[in-house]
Write an enzyme that holds these catalytic residues in place. Sequence first.
Site, mmCIF file in Angstrom:
data_model
loop_
_atom_site.group_PDB
_atom_site.id
_atom_site.type_symbol
_atom_site.label_atom_id
_atom_site.label_comp_id
_atom_site.label_asym_id
_atom_site.label_seq_id
_atom_site.Cartn_x
_atom_site.Cartn_y
_atom_site.Cartn_z
ATOM 1 N N LYS A 1 0.693 -1.249 0.080
ATOM 2 C CA LYS A 1 0.185 -0.043 0.035
ATOM 3 C C LYS A 1 0.933 1.284 -0.044
ATOM 4 C CE LYS A 1 -1.841 1.544 4.296
ATOM 5 N NZ LYS A 1 -1.573 3.125 4.587
ATOM 6 N N ASN A 2 1.980 1.305 1.029
ATOM 7 C CA ASN A 2 2.616 2.614 0.980
ATOM 8 C C ASN A 2 3.503 2.769 -0.018
ATOM 9 O OD1 ASN A 2 1.096 3.011 3.337
ATOM 10 N ND2 ASN A 2 2.462 2.760 4.786
ATOM 11 N N ARG B 1 -4.728 10.611 4.489
ATOM 12 C CA ARG B 1 -3.649 11.678 4.603
ATOM 13 C C ARG B 1 -2.647 11.534 3.609
ATOM 14 N NH1 ARG B 1 -3.233 13.671 9.550
ATOM 15 N NH2 ARG B 1 -0.911 14.010 9.098
ATOM 16 N N CYS C 1 -4.995 12.765 13.437
ATOM 17 C CA CYS C 1 -5.509 11.649 12.944
ATOM 18 C C CYS C 1 -5.534 10.807 14.259
ATOM 19 C CB CYS C 1 -4.981 10.902 11.907
ATOM 20 S SG CYS C 1 -3.637 9.692 12.163
ATOM 21 N N ARG D 1 0.453 14.094 13.398
ATOM 22 C CA ARG D 1 0.808 14.096 12.131
ATOM 23 C C ARG D 1 1.185 15.316 11.246
ATOM 24 N NH1 ARG D 1 -1.426 8.623 9.795
ATOM 25 N NH2 ARG D 1 0.375 8.614 8.505
ATOM 26 N N ASP E 1 4.511 0.301 12.239
ATOM 27 C CA ASP E 1 3.174 -0.189 11.748
ATOM 28 C C ASP E 1 3.089 -1.751 12.195
ATOM 29 O OD1 ASP E 1 2.704 2.171 10.481
ATOM 30 O OD2 ASP E 1 3.212 1.596 8.375
ATOM 31 N N ILE F 1 7.466 6.924 17.310
ATOM 32 C CA ILE F 1 7.129 7.501 16.137
ATOM 33 C C ILE F 1 5.989 8.095 16.197
ATOM 34 C CG2 ILE F 1 6.873 7.192 13.681
ATOM 35 C CD1 ILE F 1 9.385 6.180 14.464
ATOM 36 N N ARG G 1 -8.764 -0.689 4.453
ATOM 37 C CA ARG G 1 -7.893 0.247 3.742
ATOM 38 C C ARG G 1 -6.622 -0.215 3.520
ATOM 39 N NH1 ARG G 1 -6.861 5.606 7.439
ATOM 40 N NH2 ARG G 1 -5.694 5.699 5.265
HETATM 41 N N1 EPU Z 1 6.552 14.496 11.108
HETATM 42 C C1 EPU Z 1 6.493 15.796 11.382
HETATM 43 N N2 EPU Z 1 6.559 16.615 10.657
HETATM 44 C C2 EPU Z 1 6.251 16.292 9.248
HETATM 45 C C3 EPU Z 1 6.130 15.167 8.778
HETATM 46 C C4 EPU Z 1 6.115 14.083 9.800
HETATM 47 O O1 EPU Z 1 6.649 15.998 12.519
HETATM 48 O O2 EPU Z 1 6.247 17.276 8.283
HETATM 49 C C5 EPU Z 1 6.334 13.329 12.212
HETATM 50 C C6 EPU Z 1 5.102 12.705 12.412
HETATM 51 O O3 EPU Z 1 4.279 13.478 13.124
HETATM 52 C C7 EPU Z 1 5.590 11.486 13.149
HETATM 53 C C8 EPU Z 1 6.831 11.127 12.469
HETATM 54 O O4 EPU Z 1 7.328 12.548 11.663
HETATM 55 O O5 EPU Z 1 6.024 11.531 14.275
HETATM 56 C C9 EPU Z 1 7.017 10.148 11.380
HETATM 57 O O6 EPU Z 1 6.028 10.346 10.327
HETATM 58 P P1 EPU Z 1 6.007 10.168 8.987
HETATM 59 O O7 EPU Z 1 5.850 11.547 8.039
HETATM 60 O O8 EPU Z 1 7.363 9.266 8.599
HETATM 61 O O9 EPU Z 1 4.797 9.209 8.607
HETATM 62 P P2 EPU Z 1 3.865 9.265 7.213
HETATM 63 O O10 EPU Z 1 4.872 9.574 6.166
HETATM 64 O O11 EPU Z 1 2.669 10.239 7.459
HETATM 65 C C10 EPU Z 1 4.218 6.839 6.651
HETATM 66 C C11 EPU Z 1 3.331 5.545 6.382
HETATM 67 C C12 EPU Z 1 2.503 5.336 7.845
HETATM 68 C C13 EPU Z 1 3.814 5.011 8.776
HETATM 69 C C14 EPU Z 1 4.745 6.113 8.918
HETATM 70 C C15 EPU Z 1 5.764 5.582 9.696
HETATM 71 C C16 EPU Z 1 2.475 6.016 4.053
HETATM 72 C C17 EPU Z 1 1.372 6.456 3.219
HETATM 73 N N3 EPU Z 1 2.106 6.222 5.337
HETATM 74 O O12 EPU Z 1 3.370 7.967 7.285
HETATM 75 O O13 EPU Z 1 1.705 4.016 7.482
HETATM 76 O O14 EPU Z 1 3.149 4.558 10.144
HETATM 77 O O15 EPU Z 1 5.160 6.551 7.438
HETATM 78 O O16 EPU Z 1 6.586 4.724 9.118
HETATM 79 O O17 EPU Z 1 3.464 5.814 3.822
HETATM 80 C C18 EPU Z 1 -0.041 2.768 7.777
HETATM 81 O O18 EPU Z 1 0.186 1.996 6.624
HETATM 82 O O19 EPU Z 1 -0.910 2.125 8.880
HETATM 83 C C19 EPU Z 1 0.563 3.862 8.112
HETATM 84 C C20 EPU Z 1 0.156 4.766 9.193
#
Ligand code: EPU
Length: 418
Positions: free
Chosen positions: A22-23, A92, A116, A121, A305, A327, A397
Amino acid sequence: MDTLIIRGGKPLKGEVKISGAKNAALPIITASILASGENTISRIPDLRDVYTMGKLLANMGIRYSYKRGSTSVDTSALSNFEAPYELVKTMRASVLVLGPLLARYGRARVSLPGGCAIGARPINLHLMGLEKMGAKITLDSGYVTAKASRLKGASIYFDTVTVTGTENLMMAAALAKGTTILENAAREPEVTDLADCLISMGAKIKGAGESVIEIEGTDELKPINKYKIIPDRIETGTFMAIAGITGGDLILKDCRPDHLDAVIAKLKEAGVVFKKTKRGLRVVGPERLIARDIKTRPHPGFPTDMQAQFMSMMAVADGTSVIKETIFENRYMHVAELRRMGSYINVDGGTATVHGVEGLKGAPVMATDLRASASLVVAALCAEGESTIHRIYHLDRGYDKIDEKLRNIGADVRRAAS
Ligand code: EPU
């Protein structure tokens, strides 16, 4: 709203074919925006988040179709540069259109995702990077508006490792003028898969999979031609947890164990046995799991995850396990539900202490987010008696045909409308 009714308590045996990630699929679908014409991508999982992405693209005027695991994304008629609140609030990852739209069309308007279920996030790091590349960003009425005549290469350091932040900026940089350096970049296999896809489109990217990524911008990219997505490592890990907790014996087909080193290492310590076979990875659960501690970390650490599914395993392990979630600040919503099934878990901030019990009992429980739902399925499969998991749309999802896959390995699972 569908529920999943599971009668647990027996070892599950058989073969499971792992679907596309998915990701990885979500960012790669949005990478289509970087090229004009028809993009084709295969091993796309059949999931609610993928349909949502299709809707988002269709709303932009993009012709999007999905058939038996393959998508065709024709961006020739793209005419709307907006990701509306109605779609971003349900997924998101919609924010991944920001980088590609800005790089190719010089403008984008994307609803700011709210908090969320698992944490605040924010997307400040995505925006910081785009600003460094010369974008003018304004926030108004809950939307981010970004404009740039042409993005330019920049040196960008992420204070926090962000997966979609790294992906958004890598896509933006692929069409920028000059070279972009991303430091403290995410190293998740999905980031590398996106980089490989961009490279197949003609992008110049070095270092994906490492913490410094260098992208030399080009003027134009070719459409994606039959790119095949990597297998889903979290689906794979979830089935490993299912084999482990039920004392089962599964063959996981089409998976990439090298993407799950940290998970496999911990499961081995907990007593799960792995064996590479010609048909796939064989995973055999022990009579009783052994308690082990974990701390979630960006890749190659233990993935957040998989934290909830690991906790379900530890709920019935021999001994006490300490789980640290580093995280997301609110990723223990499954704890209250696992307690309803007879587990003994204490939470203090980001630390959960799980005192393993001999067995769980089926109960009605509520899914609160995607991986929390997966942990309830894992727990229900080993629990004695019947569990009804409500709000199963969270599971849909991210898990492709999970009920069918579970029935194929002997689970007593049925879906019901409630
Ligand atoms: N963060 C910030 N600022 C930003 C972006 C992130 O502070 O601009 C923080 C977040 O709040 C969090 C940390 O950085 O504390 C890591 O977040 P990240 O941005 O890596 O998460 P994401 O990109 O929104 C993706 C996956 C998630 C997975 C996380 C961590 C996708 C579409 N989603 O989310 O997947 O948990 O990386 O590995 O790739 C899931 O599949 O169930 C899922 C939630």
